[in-house]
Design an enzyme around this catalytic site. Structure first.
Site, short mmCIF file in Angstrom:
data_model
loop_
_atom_site.label_atom_id
_atom_site.label_comp_id
_atom_site.label_asym_id
_atom_site.label_seq_id
_atom_site.Cartn_x
_atom_site.Cartn_y
_atom_site.Cartn_z
N SER A 9 0.84 -1.20 0.00
CA SER A 9 0.00 0.00 0.00
C SER A 9 0.87 1.25 0.00
O SER A 9 1.65 1.49 0.93
CB SER A 9 -0.91 0.01 1.23
OG SER A 9 -1.50 1.28 1.34
N HIS A 33 -1.04 -1.10 -4.42
CA HIS A 33 -2.34 -0.75 -3.83
C HIS A 33 -2.35 0.75 -3.55
O HIS A 33 -1.49 1.26 -2.82
CB HIS A 33 -2.54 -1.56 -2.55
CG HIS A 33 -3.86 -1.36 -1.88
ND1 HIS A 33 -5.00 -2.01 -2.27
CD2 HIS A 33 -4.21 -0.57 -0.84
CE1 HIS A 33 -6.00 -1.65 -1.49
NE2 HIS A 33 -5.55 -0.77 -0.60
N ASP A 35 -4.42 3.91 -2.17
CA ASP A 35 -5.55 4.28 -1.32
C ASP A 35 -5.97 5.72 -1.58
O ASP A 35 -5.31 6.66 -1.14
CB ASP A 35 -5.15 4.13 0.16
CG ASP A 35 -5.02 2.67 0.56
OD1 ASP A 35 -6.02 1.95 0.46
OD2 ASP A 35 -3.91 2.27 0.97
N MET A 37 -8.44 8.63 -0.74
CA MET A 37 -9.35 9.02 0.36
C MET A 37 -9.79 10.46 0.17
O MET A 37 -9.00 11.32 -0.23
CB MET A 37 -8.61 8.94 1.70
CG MET A 37 -8.05 7.58 2.02
SD MET A 37 -7.24 7.62 3.62
CE MET A 37 -6.52 5.98 3.66
N HIS A 66 -7.96 1.61 -4.43
CA HIS A 66 -8.95 1.40 -3.38
C HIS A 66 -9.60 2.75 -3.10
O HIS A 66 -8.98 3.62 -2.52
CB HIS A 66 -8.22 0.82 -2.15
CG HIS A 66 -9.08 0.65 -0.95
ND1 HIS A 66 -8.55 0.37 0.30
CD2 HIS A 66 -10.43 0.71 -0.77
CE1 HIS A 66 -9.53 0.26 1.17
NE2 HIS A 66 -10.67 0.48 0.56
N MET A 68 -11.75 5.10 -1.27
CA MET A 68 -12.46 5.38 -0.01
C MET A 68 -13.05 6.77 -0.14
O MET A 68 -12.60 7.73 0.49
CB MET A 68 -11.48 5.27 1.16
CG MET A 68 -11.13 3.82 1.48
SD MET A 68 -9.69 3.66 2.52
CE MET A 68 -8.42 3.70 1.28
N MET A 137 -11.96 -5.35 4.56
CA MET A 137 -11.14 -4.48 5.41
C MET A 137 -10.96 -5.19 6.75
O MET A 137 -11.93 -5.61 7.38
CB MET A 137 -11.83 -3.13 5.65
CG MET A 137 -11.91 -2.23 4.44
SD MET A 137 -10.33 -1.92 3.62
CE MET A 137 -9.38 -1.14 4.94
N GLY A 142 -9.13 4.26 6.46
CA GLY A 142 -8.76 5.66 6.68
C GLY A 142 -7.31 5.85 7.07
O GLY A 142 -6.72 6.87 6.76
N PHE A 143 -6.74 4.86 7.74
CA PHE A 143 -5.38 5.04 8.27
C PHE A 143 -4.59 3.74 8.17
O PHE A 143 -5.15 2.66 8.35
CB PHE A 143 -5.43 5.49 9.74
CG PHE A 143 -6.16 6.78 9.92
CD1 PHE A 143 -5.49 8.00 9.78
CD2 PHE A 143 -7.53 6.80 10.16
CE1 PHE A 143 -6.17 9.21 9.90
CE2 PHE A 143 -8.22 8.01 10.29
CZ PHE A 143 -7.54 9.21 10.17
N GLY A 144 -3.30 3.88 7.92
CA GLY A 144 -2.40 2.73 7.98
C GLY A 144 -1.98 2.49 9.43
O GLY A 144 -2.30 3.29 10.32
N GLY A 145 -1.30 1.38 9.64
CA GLY A 145 -0.68 1.14 10.94
C GLY A 145 -1.60 0.69 12.05
O GLY A 145 -1.22 0.70 13.22
N ASP A 175 -7.10 -6.25 3.66
CA ASP A 175 -6.39 -4.97 3.76
C ASP A 175 -6.49 -4.43 5.19
O ASP A 175 -7.59 -4.16 5.67
CB ASP A 175 -7.04 -3.99 2.77
CG ASP A 175 -6.40 -2.62 2.73
OD1 ASP A 175 -5.33 -2.44 3.36
OD2 ASP A 175 -6.96 -1.74 2.06
N GLY A 176 -5.33 -4.29 5.81
CA GLY A 176 -5.27 -3.65 7.12
C GLY A 176 -4.62 -4.54 8.16
O GLY A 176 -5.08 -5.65 8.41
N GLY A 177 -3.51 -4.07 8.71
CA GLY A 177 -2.85 -4.81 9.79
C GLY A 177 -2.20 -6.11 9.35
O GLY A 177 -2.04 -7.04 10.15
C1 DX5 Z 1 -6.46 1.82 5.20
C2 DX5 Z 1 -5.95 1.44 3.86
C3 DX5 Z 1 -4.87 0.43 3.86
C4 DX5 Z 1 -3.63 0.82 4.62
C5 DX5 Z 1 -3.07 -0.44 5.19
O1 DX5 Z 1 -7.61 2.57 5.05
O2 DX5 Z 1 -6.99 0.91 3.06
O3 DX5 Z 1 -4.54 0.01 2.53
O4 DX5 Z 1 -2.66 1.46 3.85
O5 DX5 Z 1 -2.03 -0.11 6.02
P1 DX5 Z 1 -1.36 -1.16 7.01
O6 DX5 Z 1 -0.89 -2.30 6.18
O7 DX5 Z 1 -0.29 -0.39 7.66
O8 DX5 Z 1 -2.46 -1.59 7.98
ZN ZN Z 2 -6.46 0.04 1.10
#
Ligand code: DX5
Ligand code: ZN
Length: 220
Positions: A9, A33, A35, A37, A66, A68, A137, A142-145, A175-177
């Site tokens: 991502s 990927h 994102d 937003m 993706h 959002m 999801m 909305g956020f990574g990490g 997608d996510g974590g």
């Molecule tokens: C969150 C995004 C993800 C995000 C994943 O809204 O859709 O694609 O970048 O980040 P990680 O892999 O750090 O959870």
């Molecule tokens: Zn994503």
């Protein structure tokens, strides 16, 4: 079983040197990927069409966008023009996606549907024939990490069974974590496209991290 795809991502990349970051991982990954937003569908703004157009000449990687955003169908021609290869849109934003899927096809875009952690797989079921990919999801968008939500795995299992029984051939994306450990769990549940932001672009050595992720999933 559908082929494994690793999709880093871009949200977790260093935006001061996107070209360097993308070129570094290119040989180790399958999709990029992206994102998008809008600060409305999700409480964050990332990047949009000009950035996609800007990075398109850098790589031949598949651009998996993706969306959002509140009106994910509004920009499909512009996304195609910018160089997107496929789009995924949230069922929460587009509860009746039939026309949007058609518009995506008319613009030569692959089409997929996404659901948030709290949305049941049943919301996607009537539209499975429209989708090249269904994305679950495993964090709030909305956020990574953020940390992986293991309760989402039950939906991945349901979707895999649905796809296999009907011979649909849709990819199942998560997608996510995603870490080495949660990726293993997701693949065991039936996912074959793994999005990883922090685990790849957040690593000291992104190509090695991507290769390790693939290795960890071999034979799963
Ligand atoms: C969150 C995004 C993800 C995000 C994943 O809204 O859709 O694609 O970048 O980040 P990680 O892999 O750090 O959870
Ligand atoms: Zn994503």
């Amino acid at each position: 079983m559908a082929a494994l795809k690793i999709a880093p991502s871009l949200l977790a990349a260093d935006f001061s040197c996107l070209e360097k970051q993308i070129v570094a991982v290119e040989a180790e990954v399958d999709w990029l990927h992206i994102d998008v937003m809008d600060g409305h569908f999700v409480p964050n703004i990332s990047f949009g069409i000009p950035v996609i157009a800007g990075i398109r000449p850098i790589t031949e990687l598949h651009f998996d966008c993706h969306l959002m955003t509140t009106n994910p169908d509004a920009y499909l021609p512009d996304l195609a023009e910018a160089g997107a290869d496929s789009v995924t849109m949230h069922i929460e934003a587009m509860p009746e996606p039939t026309d949007a899927a058609k518009l995506a096809r008319e613009n030569d875009l692959g089409f997929g549907l996404v659901c948030n952690p709290a949305t049941p797989f049943a919301a996607l079921r009537p539209f499975m024939e429209l989708a090249d990919v269904v994305l679950f999801m495993s964090v709030e968008p909305g956020f990574g990490g953020q940390s992986f939500m293991p309760e989402v795995l039950a939906k991945v299992e349901e979707a895999r069974e649905w796809v296999e029984k009907r011979g649909l051939g849709a990819d199942i994306q998560i997608d996510g974590g995603i870490t080495l450990e949660t990726a293993r769990q997701a693949v065991s549940a039936g996912a074959n496209v793994l999005v990883a932001g922090t685990t790849i672009f957040g690593a000291d050595d992104p190509p090695t991290a991507a290769a390790e992720l693939r290795r960890a999933l071999q034979g799963k």
